[in-house]
Every structure is written in C-alpha cells, then in structure tokens.
Design a protein around this motif. Sequence first.
Motif, PDB file in Angstrom:
ATOM      1  N   TRP A   1       0.872  -1.179   0.000  1.00 27.95           N
ATOM      2  CA  TRP A   1       0.000   0.000   0.000  1.00 27.95           C
ATOM      3  C   TRP A   1       0.904   1.222   0.000  1.00 27.95           C
ATOM      4  CZ3 TRP A   1      -5.299   0.218  -0.308  1.00 27.95           C
ATOM      5  CH2 TRP A   1      -5.906   1.454  -0.063  1.00 27.95           C
ATOM      6  N   MET A   2       0.843   2.018  -1.082  1.00 26.45           N
ATOM      7  CA  MET A   2       1.725   3.165  -1.269  1.00 26.45           C
ATOM      8  C   MET A   2       0.942   4.471  -1.199  1.00 26.45           C
ATOM      9  SD  MET A   2       4.675   1.689  -1.831  1.00 26.45           S
ATOM     10  CE  MET A   2       5.402   0.168  -2.476  1.00 26.45           C
ATOM     11  N   MET A   3       1.508   5.458  -0.496  1.00 29.46           N
ATOM     12  CA  MET A   3       0.868   6.765  -0.384  1.00 29.46           C
ATOM     13  C   MET A   3       1.893   7.879  -0.521  1.00 29.46           C
ATOM     14  SD  MET A   3      -1.853   6.083   2.732  1.00 29.46           S
ATOM     15  CE  MET A   3      -2.184   7.834   2.902  1.00 29.46           C
ATOM     16  N   GLY A   4       1.457   9.000  -1.114  1.00 30.56           N
ATOM     17  CA  GLY A   4       2.314  10.171  -1.204  1.00 30.56           C
ATOM     18  C   GLY A   4       2.333  10.938   0.106  1.00 30.56           C
ATOM     19  N   ASP A   5       3.450  11.583   0.403  1.00 28.94           N
ATOM     20  CA  ASP A   5       3.558  12.388   1.623  1.00 28.94           C
ATOM     21  C   ASP A   5       2.718  13.658   1.535  1.00 28.94           C
ATOM     22  OD1 ASP A   5       5.251  10.467   2.527  1.00 28.94           O
ATOM     23  OD2 ASP A   5       7.049  11.724   2.581  1.00 28.94           O
TER      24      ASP A   5
END
Length: 473
Positions: free
Chosen positions: A419-423
């Motif tokens: 699960w990838m998310m932008g800062d």
Amino acid sequence: MISPLLILILAGYWKLFEKAGRPGWEALIPVYQLYIMLKLSQRPLWLLLLLAIPGINFIISVGILIDFIKSFGKVGIGQITMSVLLPFVFIPKWGFDKSTRYVGPSASENFREKYRNLDKSPAREWAEAILFAVIAAMVIRGLFMEAFTIPTSSMESSLMVGDFLFVSKINYGARLPMTPIAFPFAHHTMPLTGTKAYWDGIKLPYYRLPGFGEVKKGDVVVFNYPMDADSPFYRPVDKQENYIKRCQGSPGDTLKLEYGQVYVNNQPMPTPPNAEMEYLVHTDGLAGIFSPGTLYDLHLEDVQQYTRADFTVNTTVLSAEKLKSYPHIKTVKPDIKLRGVYDPEVFPHDAHFRWNEDNLGPIIIPRKGWTVKLDSMTMPFYRRAIEVYENNKVQVKGNSILINGSRANSYTFKMDYYWMMGDNRHNSEDSRFWGFVPEDHIVGKAVFVWMSWDTNAPSWCKIRWDRVLRGIN
C-alpha cells in the motif's frame, strides 16, 4: 543522511583529485566535479552540455569516469569494468593506494603512445568508448542504480519538484527485464516521435535477483503505475509509468485511515515530518492574497480563496504553525473530510464502502499464500489483483464467481502486495485511489538526492544546496 556507498566514492575522488594536483574539495561539488574530470583527461568541455539530455547524460557520465580513471593508468578492461560496476570499491581503493598516481591526460597523444595500440584511430577509440559506456550504463541502470527526477508534488516536502535522485535496484533485488526488446534508455515512449520504445511481442516471466532486504513500511519506493495496464496504454509491467511514493502497508497488514491518520494493525503510523496536506485558513478579511515572498518562504501551494476571509492552502505542519503567527490570520486547521462522506474515486469504488481519502478501511493487504473468501464484499477489493495482476479470467454470474471457468469461493494469492501513499496527502494519486501495488511492479528504493533545482527560486541561483547529496528517509 548521505549514503555510506556515496561517502566511499567521494572519499576516493577526493584522494584522486589530490593525486592529480587539484584540491580534494572539488570532488564534492556536483557537475563541477565532472568539469574537473574532463580537464584532467583533456576531453572537450562541451560534453557537459549533454548532461542535460535524459539517457544520454548517463552514458556521458560513464564515459567521463572511464577517461578519468585511465588518467591514473587504469587502462585494463578489468579495471575499467570494475570502476564502472563497483565504483564504491575501486575508486576509494585507488584513491588511498600509494602506488596509484596521475600519469597524464588519457585523451592526449602522449598517453595514447604509451598505453594504447597505435593502430587504433581516435575515431575507433571513441566508438569503443561509447559502446562500452552504453553497455556499462545499461548494466548499471538495470541491475544497480538508476537516476530519476521528481516531476510532481505528490511527495512534497519530503521530495521536491526538481529533485534529482538515485534509486537503488540492489536493496530489494534487481528485477530482470520482462520486455527485453526495447530502445536503450527510453522507458516506454520514444523522444520526439512519441511512438512506443519497446516491442511486446516477447515477454519474459517475472524474476527478481536476491537483494539486501524487502520493502519496509516507511521506505520511499519507485514502482510501476499499475493502472497503465488499462486503456489506453495497455503497457507491460516494466514499461508502465514510474511512480514514487512511501510504503505505508506491507503484505498481510490491516490498514485503515481515520481523519487522515494511517493505522497499520491498529497502530498509528508516524507521519513524515515534511508531509503536506490541505489547510483551511480563516482571516479577518483584511489579509488579501498572500504575497509572493510568503508563498515561497512558507512553501504555500494551491492557494484558493473562497470568501474574502477564507482560503485553502497546501503546506507542511511546520509552515501551518508559522502561518498562525502572521497578521490578520485567525485560524489555520487541517481540511479533513468527515467519516461517511462517500467519494466514488476512492478505492474500492463501491458505494457499500462510504470511504474518502481521509477515512477508509480496514483493508487487508494481500500476501503470497494468503487465501481470501470470495463474495460480494471482498470482490471489490481483490478482483483486480486476481484478474489483472495475477492473470486469471474472472466472471461474476449472479451469486457465482468463476475463475478460469471454474466456480470458486476462495482464492490464494501468488504475489505479495503493498500500500503506497504520497507524503503530500491531499495532492497525491496513490493506493487510496487505485489500490494495491504488486511485488512485480517494484522498481527500487530511493536512496539519496544528488541535485535539486528550484525553478521558482527568486534568486539567480536555482540550486537547493541544502538538498544536494541528501539521503532520503
């Protein structure tokens, strides 16, 4: 924090510069370092202009390195190969080796007479050097390290637009090419013509070489954008667009967001210190539009005015706190969506789950070997992984689910997922919108920024010196 491998290379260059009669500190300045290396080998300085061309710049950098180490008598094919493939070993080795000395410019006639076969013409030498540089650059780019730039603000202010960074392929293990017939150094599209830079008539199965470790929560990861498998591109996995985000969930984790806070296995995940989000700014009505100086100094972006007294801005927690002290500012608070407000663009795009970008979950992230029960409540989450990423034919007929023509009430995953998310939480297209990232999409780990260019800087100097040679946390 600077990478230990980079420290070794710079220490070696420092000593080699001193052996050539130059101050060692010149080796620490990006681009200027290459300028000095060209002077020491007597290659034309206009080659520096080619560093601005993506793909070509990598070949030129390798060529400059080869000419530089030849100027220290390292002309053997083994020495040249090792200097390119293992610079963190051999550059410091030769730098601190008392027997290694500067023997003269490698491009000079005297050097060629002493070290080269006289039957070789300068044109042939250049052709051989370019061929070797291309091959070496392709090996380095494919198996060890690749250069990337940050084109969008989805990771600000952890990574800034204009950051030039290196991504390590060896941390997670290099992924071997899956679409082997492709134009060198062009990812998926040819420059100028805009045509495909690869031929997908031959596809190889996914295989990854052993690495130093696995993707961990908190790592900044480059991966292929999974939605490029769809129309209009239908790109193979390794030719999909490169994205960079932070890993927030690992295989087997249960993840949720509550009012913008990420929880993994019911434990709050630390928010990156330079992460950005949208804030509501209420003024006394006399503030007006923020001045250009304030916008730049506090890194305020996407400023929108809704009433005479109310704005929204995108910025960091630290800048939001500073903004509170400005004249005419009454309140500054995060613009967080309420729980239960449904956003159809948010994964899994199903009205049964009234989720939005600040409130979603819990979601179980698939891991290799995990078996999930298939029904109307799980299919919205896992159908794409089963069908697109793991190449199965999925059909739903009434209450029946068929996988490859056979009725199924469960499925066992073949790959791990992340699960990838932008800062930049309110300005990032990430797993909240398109779901899981399969393991075969992982490209590498972002390790350090080697240059940072700020096109909006008010001064003539556009380099962000505080970000040069900066490690990525």
